[in-house]
Design a protein around this motif. Structure first.
Motif, PDB file in Angstrom:
ATOM      1  N   LYS A 254       0.832  -1.196   0.000  1.00 34.83           N
ATOM      2  CA  LYS A 254       0.000   0.000   0.000  1.00 34.83           C
ATOM      3  C   LYS A 254       0.872   1.253   0.000  1.00 34.83           C
ATOM      4  CE  LYS A 254      -3.541   2.290   2.841  1.00 34.83           C
ATOM      5  NZ  LYS A 254      -4.328   2.181   4.086  1.00 34.83           N
ATOM      6  N   MET A 255       0.627   2.158  -0.929  1.00 36.24           N
ATOM      7  CA  MET A 255       1.343   3.431  -0.948  1.00 36.24           C
ATOM      8  C   MET A 255       0.665   4.379   0.028  1.00 36.24           C
ATOM      9  SD  MET A 255       2.073   3.875  -5.043  1.00 36.24           S
ATOM     10  CE  MET A 255       3.245   5.194  -4.819  1.00 36.24           C
ATOM     11  N   ILE A 256       1.432   4.940   0.960  1.00 40.85           N
ATOM     12  CA  ILE A 256       0.879   5.779   2.012  1.00 40.85           C
ATOM     13  C   ILE A 256       1.517   7.166   1.922  1.00 40.85           C
ATOM     14  CG2 ILE A 256       0.568   6.069   4.500  1.00 40.85           C
ATOM     15  CD1 ILE A 256       0.910   3.035   4.750  1.00 40.85           C
ATOM     16  N   TYR A 257       0.698   8.168   1.739  1.00 39.53           N
ATOM     17  CA  TYR A 257       1.172   9.556   1.711  1.00 39.53           C
ATOM     18  C   TYR A 257       0.444  10.354   2.786  1.00 39.53           C
ATOM     19  CZ  TYR A 257       3.068   8.387  -2.885  1.00 39.53           C
ATOM     20  OH  TYR A 257       3.757   7.788  -3.907  1.00 39.53           O
ATOM     21  N   ALA A 258       1.182  11.044   3.629  1.00 36.73           N
ATOM     22  CA  ALA A 258       0.550  11.869   4.662  1.00 36.73           C
ATOM     23  C   ALA A 258      -0.043  13.099   4.009  1.00 36.73           C
ATOM     24  CB  ALA A 258       1.582  12.272   5.702  1.00 36.73           C
TER      25      ALA A 258
END
Length: 258
Positions: A254-258
Motif C-alpha cells: 500500500k502506498m501511504i502519503y501523509a
C-alpha cells in the motif's frame, strides 16, 4: 491470567515440533494451532513460570523446556531434552525474539543493546538450526523462521530490530540451500499482529482507524501467522523452500502519503 481456547478434539500425527518464544504472543498461537492439528509441541522460552503454566493449559500434547536461544549451551541442553523425551524432531519454529522494534536514536544506541538483539533474534535461530538439523534431517523436517516486514521497511529508531530480521531473512535462504533436500527452510514475515493476551485486547481494543488502514480491513491475529506456519510444515508445501511469506494484510503493498 493465561487464556487459551482449544475447542476441538485432539488427535496425534506422531510428529514433534519445537517452537521458541512460545510462552506468549505469536509463538503461543503457533503452538496452540499445531497442537490442534495433531502435533506434539515443545514450547521453549526464558519465562519458566509462565511457560510451564501455558503448557499445562494446552494439555498433554504440550511440553515446556526453559531456553535462552542466544546461549549455545542452553540450546544444546534443550534439544537433548526434546530428543530424550520424544526421540524425534520434525519441525523447528524460530520465533523467539526481542520483539520491541524501537531502540534509542542512533547517536545514543548502545552496542550492548545492538548485540543483545542480534544474539536473540539472529544468532538464536542459527544455533537452533545447527543443533536441530541432524534430527530434522532424519525425518525430512522443516524450519520456519519468524521474520518481519521490517526486513523490508522501517520506522525511525529501529536499526537493531530491522537489521536482525533482515539478517534472519537472508539466513533463511542460506539454510534452505545448505540443508536441502532433506530439510525445507522458509520464513514468515508478519506485519501488525495484535499478539496481546485476550484480556489485554478486551481492556484496550484497537481503534477502527487501526483496522481500516489495512487493505483487508483489520489488524492481524496470531492465528493468521499460525495458519501460514502450519501450511508450510505440511506435506502440501513439500515443493516450497527458501521463500518468504508476508502476512501483513497487504500493508507492504500500500502506498501511504501523509
Amino acid at each position: 491470567m493465561i487464556e487459551l481456547e482449544v475447542d476441538r478434539p485432539l488427535t496425534s500425527n506422531g510428529k514433534v515440533a519445537l517452537v521458541t518464544g512460545a510462552a506468549r504472543g505469536i509463538g503461543l498461537g503457533v503452538a496452540a494451532w499445531l497442537i490442534v492439528e495433531g502435533w506434539q509441541v515443545v514450547l521453549a522460552d526464558t519465562e519458566r513460570e509462565r511457560g510451564a503454566k501455558v503448557a499445562k493449559v494446552l494439555g498433554e500434547n504440550a511440553w515446556f523446556v526453559a531456553m535462552d536461544v542466544s546461549q549455545e549451551s542452553q540450546v544444546v541442553e534443550g534439544v537433548a531434552q526434546v530428543l530424550g523425551q520424544f526421540g524425534r524432531l520434525d519441525a523447528l519454529v524460530n520465533n523467539a525474539a526481542i520483539a520491541d522494534p524501537h531502540n534509542p536514536p542512533l547517536d545514543s544506541l548502545e552496542l550492548a543493546h545492538w548485540n543483545r538483539v542480534m544474539a536473540v533474534n539472529l544468532t538464536g535461530p542459527l544455533l537452533l538450526s545447527k543443533h536441530c538439523a541432524p534430527y530434522l534431517r532424519a525425518h525430512y523436517g522443516a524450519i520456519i523462521n519468524i521474520t518481519s516486514t521490517r526486513a523490508h521497511q522501517a520506522e525511525a529508531d529501529t536499526e537493531a530490530y530491522s537489521a536482525s530480521k533482515g539478517g534472519l531473512l537472508a539466513l533463511t535462504h542460506a539454510l534452505a540451500v545448505s540443508l536441502g533436500p532433506d530439510i525445507r527452510v522458509n520464513a514468515v514475515s508478519p506485519g501488525w499482529i495484535d499478539a496481546r493476551d485476550p484480556s489485554a485486547r478486551r481492556a484496550a481494543p484497537l481503534s477502527d482507524a487501526d483496522h481500516d488502514q489495512h487493505p483487508v480491513g483489520r489488524v492481524g491475529g496470531v492465528e493468521d501467522v499460525a495458519a501460514q506456519v502450519a501450511w508450510l510444515l505440511s506435506a502440501s508445501a513439500g515443493f516450497v523452500t527458501g521463500q518468504e511469506f508476508v502476512v501483513d494484510g497487504g500493508m507492504t503493498r500500500k502506498m501511504i502519503y501523509a
